[in-house]
Design a protein around this motif. Sequence first.
Motif, PDB file in Angstrom:
ATOM      1  N   PRO A 148       0.815  -1.228   0.000  1.00 40.20           N
ATOM      2  CA  PRO A 148       0.000   0.000   0.000  1.00 40.20           C
ATOM      3  C   PRO A 148       0.846   1.274   0.000  1.00 40.20           C
ATOM      4  CG  PRO A 148      -0.914  -1.604   1.523  1.00 40.20           C
ATOM      5  CD  PRO A 148       0.423  -2.140   1.092  1.00 40.20           C
ATOM      6  N   GLN A 149       1.933   1.273   0.788  1.00 37.58           N
ATOM      7  CA  GLN A 149       2.813   2.433   0.817  1.00 37.58           C
ATOM      8  C   GLN A 149       3.517   2.610  -0.529  1.00 37.58           C
ATOM      9  OE1 GLN A 149       5.719   2.235   3.942  1.00 37.58           O
ATOM     10  NE2 GLN A 149       6.401   4.356   3.688  1.00 37.58           N
ATOM     11  N   ALA A 150       3.905   1.482  -1.148  1.00 39.80           N
ATOM     12  CA  ALA A 150       4.557   1.550  -2.456  1.00 39.80           C
ATOM     13  C   ALA A 150       3.607   2.109  -3.512  1.00 39.80           C
ATOM     14  CB  ALA A 150       5.045   0.160  -2.871  1.00 39.80           C
ATOM     15  N   ILE A 151       2.329   1.726  -3.427  1.00 38.88           N
ATOM     16  CA  ILE A 151       1.337   2.234  -4.380  1.00 38.88           C
ATOM     17  C   ILE A 151       1.141   3.734  -4.200  1.00 38.88           C
ATOM     18  CG2 ILE A 151      -1.118   2.158  -4.994  1.00 38.88           C
ATOM     19  CD1 ILE A 151      -0.993  -0.859  -4.361  1.00 38.88           C
ATOM     20  N   ALA A 152       1.078   4.179  -2.948  1.00 36.05           N
ATOM     21  CA  ALA A 152       0.925   5.615  -2.688  1.00 36.05           C
ATOM     22  C   ALA A 152       2.133   6.396  -3.203  1.00 36.05           C
ATOM     23  CB  ALA A 152       0.727   5.859  -1.194  1.00 36.05           C
ATOM     24  N   LEU A 153       3.343   5.869  -2.970  1.00 40.37           N
ATOM     25  CA  LEU A 153       4.547   6.542  -3.454  1.00 40.37           C
ATOM     26  C   LEU A 153       4.591   6.541  -4.979  1.00 40.37           C
ATOM     27  CD1 LEU A 153       7.161   5.151  -0.905  1.00 40.37           C
ATOM     28  CD2 LEU A 153       6.509   7.563  -1.190  1.00 40.37           C
ATOM     29  N   SER A 154       4.158   5.432  -5.586  1.00 45.36           N
ATOM     30  CA  SER A 154       4.105   5.373  -7.040  1.00 45.36           C
ATOM     31  C   SER A 154       3.112   6.381  -7.588  1.00 45.36           C
ATOM     32  CB  SER A 154       3.728   3.948  -7.485  1.00 45.36           C
ATOM     33  OG  SER A 154       3.631   3.867  -8.890  1.00 45.36           O
ATOM     34  N   SER A 155       1.963   6.507  -6.914  1.00 45.07           N
ATOM     35  CA  SER A 155       0.974   7.510  -7.323  1.00 45.07           C
ATOM     36  C   SER A 155       1.538   8.913  -7.174  1.00 45.07           C
ATOM     37  CB  SER A 155      -0.303   7.368  -6.485  1.00 45.07           C
ATOM     38  OG  SER A 155      -0.929   6.121  -6.724  1.00 45.07           O
ATOM     39  N   MET A 156       2.351   9.115  -6.127  1.00 45.02           N
ATOM     40  CA  MET A 156       2.967  10.418  -5.937  1.00 45.02           C
ATOM     41  C   MET A 156       3.935  10.726  -7.076  1.00 45.02           C
ATOM     42  SD  MET A 156       4.881  11.949  -2.575  1.00 45.02           S
ATOM     43  CE  MET A 156       6.295  10.862  -2.728  1.00 45.02           C
ATOM     44  N   VAL A 278      -2.033  14.822  -1.897  1.00 48.03           N
ATOM     45  CA  VAL A 278      -2.832  13.762  -1.271  1.00 48.03           C
ATOM     46  C   VAL A 278      -2.065  12.445  -1.303  1.00 48.03           C
ATOM     47  CG1 VAL A 278      -4.936  12.384  -1.479  1.00 48.03           C
ATOM     48  CG2 VAL A 278      -5.038  14.874  -1.715  1.00 48.03           C
ATOM     49  N   ALA A 279      -1.399  12.157  -2.426  1.00 45.80           N
ATOM     50  CA  ALA A 279      -0.604  10.922  -2.522  1.00 45.80           C
ATOM     51  C   ALA A 279       0.517  10.918  -1.498  1.00 45.80           C
ATOM     52  CB  ALA A 279      -0.035  10.779  -3.936  1.00 45.80           C
ATOM     53  N   LEU A 280       1.143  12.081  -1.270  1.00 42.50           N
ATOM     54  CA  LEU A 280       2.191  12.173  -0.252  1.00 42.50           C
ATOM     55  C   LEU A 280       1.619  11.866   1.127  1.00 42.50           C
ATOM     56  CD1 LEU A 280       5.083  12.920   0.556  1.00 42.50           C
ATOM     57  CD2 LEU A 280       4.337  15.320   0.706  1.00 42.50           C
ATOM     58  N   TRP A 281       0.447  12.423   1.426  1.00 43.06           N
ATOM     59  CA  TRP A 281      -0.211  12.149   2.699  1.00 43.06           C
ATOM     60  C   TRP A 281      -0.535  10.659   2.826  1.00 43.06           C
ATOM     61  CZ3 TRP A 281      -1.404  14.130   7.344  1.00 43.06           C
ATOM     62  CH2 TRP A 281      -2.430  13.532   8.059  1.00 43.06           C
TER      63      TRP A 281
END
Length: 424
Positions: A148-156, A278-281
């Motif tokens: 999940p964290q990797a997906i958020a960072l990828s989205s960022m 938002v992706a960073l958050w």
Amino acid sequence: MKEPNSPLQIPDYRLFWLARFLAVFSTLSMVVLIGYQTYDIARSDYGMDKAQAALQLGFLGLVQFIPLFLLAPVAGWAADRFERRKVAICANLLDSFSAIALALLTLFDALNLPILFTIAAAHGAARIFTGPALTAIAPNIVPPRLLPQAIALSSMAWQAATVIGPAVGGLLFGLSESLPYFLSFALLLGSALLTYCIKPVYPPADGANLHPLKLMAEGFTFTVKQRFLLGCVTLDLFAVLLGGATALLPVYARDILKVGAEGLGIMRGAPALGAALVALWLSFRPVEYNVGTKMLWAVVIFGAATIGFGYSTNLGLSLVMLFILGAADMVSVFIRSTLVQLHTPDSMRGRVSSISGLAVSASNELGEMRAGVFAAALGSVGAVVIGGAGAIIVTALWAWLFPEIRRAKTFDTQYHDHDKGRVT
């Protein structure tokens, strides 16, 4: 050896993150400038009025969607059949040819609408192969607990590139119209090199002996059977299809707000800036509870901000509305992406990602067609406002058709008893 606490502590993930950033930077810069040049050439070289030129933007979206639609199953099959890095590398190299062609044709003032439509179609074909291959790589280079964290960072990475790429492209376009395309060419080659440096990522061999058409059908069947997944993907598809305002940004930049290509780059980056923050958050505080309700409200906010942008005649207010629009959309993107990655078998990730990517592309490119046609008939403001209202209506309808979305408390809720969530 100490286990990593962040995906960024993993060397292959850092290469993946930067490769994704460079690819999105270059491709989004190209997309925005192709749209601006299409509208500008239609107005100046072909003598079209605003409505006719806006319709050309609709046609531009259509010619990008056709290869996406035709090749999405093939792209998913390729990501599940061949070494995934090589698929992404080949797609980046193909897209680099589009970039250098645009650079040279712009430099020698040889562009016209048929050429722009042809290159846009080739660009769309390359993008549909890049997405599934890169998406399928990430779960193979990070532990499941960090996904999940990797997906958020990828989205960022995606959203940061979406902010910076169009803004830089617009500024460079003001200095030299060919310069941003030369930069995109170099960055696509850089992305291909970084992807090559990641360790080989081979798909599972369990489907190697199956017919390609059967493999493609399996990915579609899996997506349709997972009602929560199906509801999320189709909600995003129809909401953005109706509510997407980005197709008409060239009209606002040139004829409504009168800010030119430089202003267009800033406007195109505003929703991405909201999404990136938002992706960073989310990379530090991922959504874990009440995921369905949060996604529904995010789409409602997306539609309301679209309406606000449509009515605005002030650049500052327009940027605020676009920022809110992008921030709300990121919540939906995060929930959908996490759901796909966590609950799709590795042997099917490429195919399911291609279906999800096709839905996103359909909402974007067909949304451009919808916006162009509506703008020709109703005017640009009417097209944007009606689209935003349509996104809100679709959200209410999907909340009723897919009660699984409303009832979803965590990402695991798609596996409840189907009888409890079936619409009758």
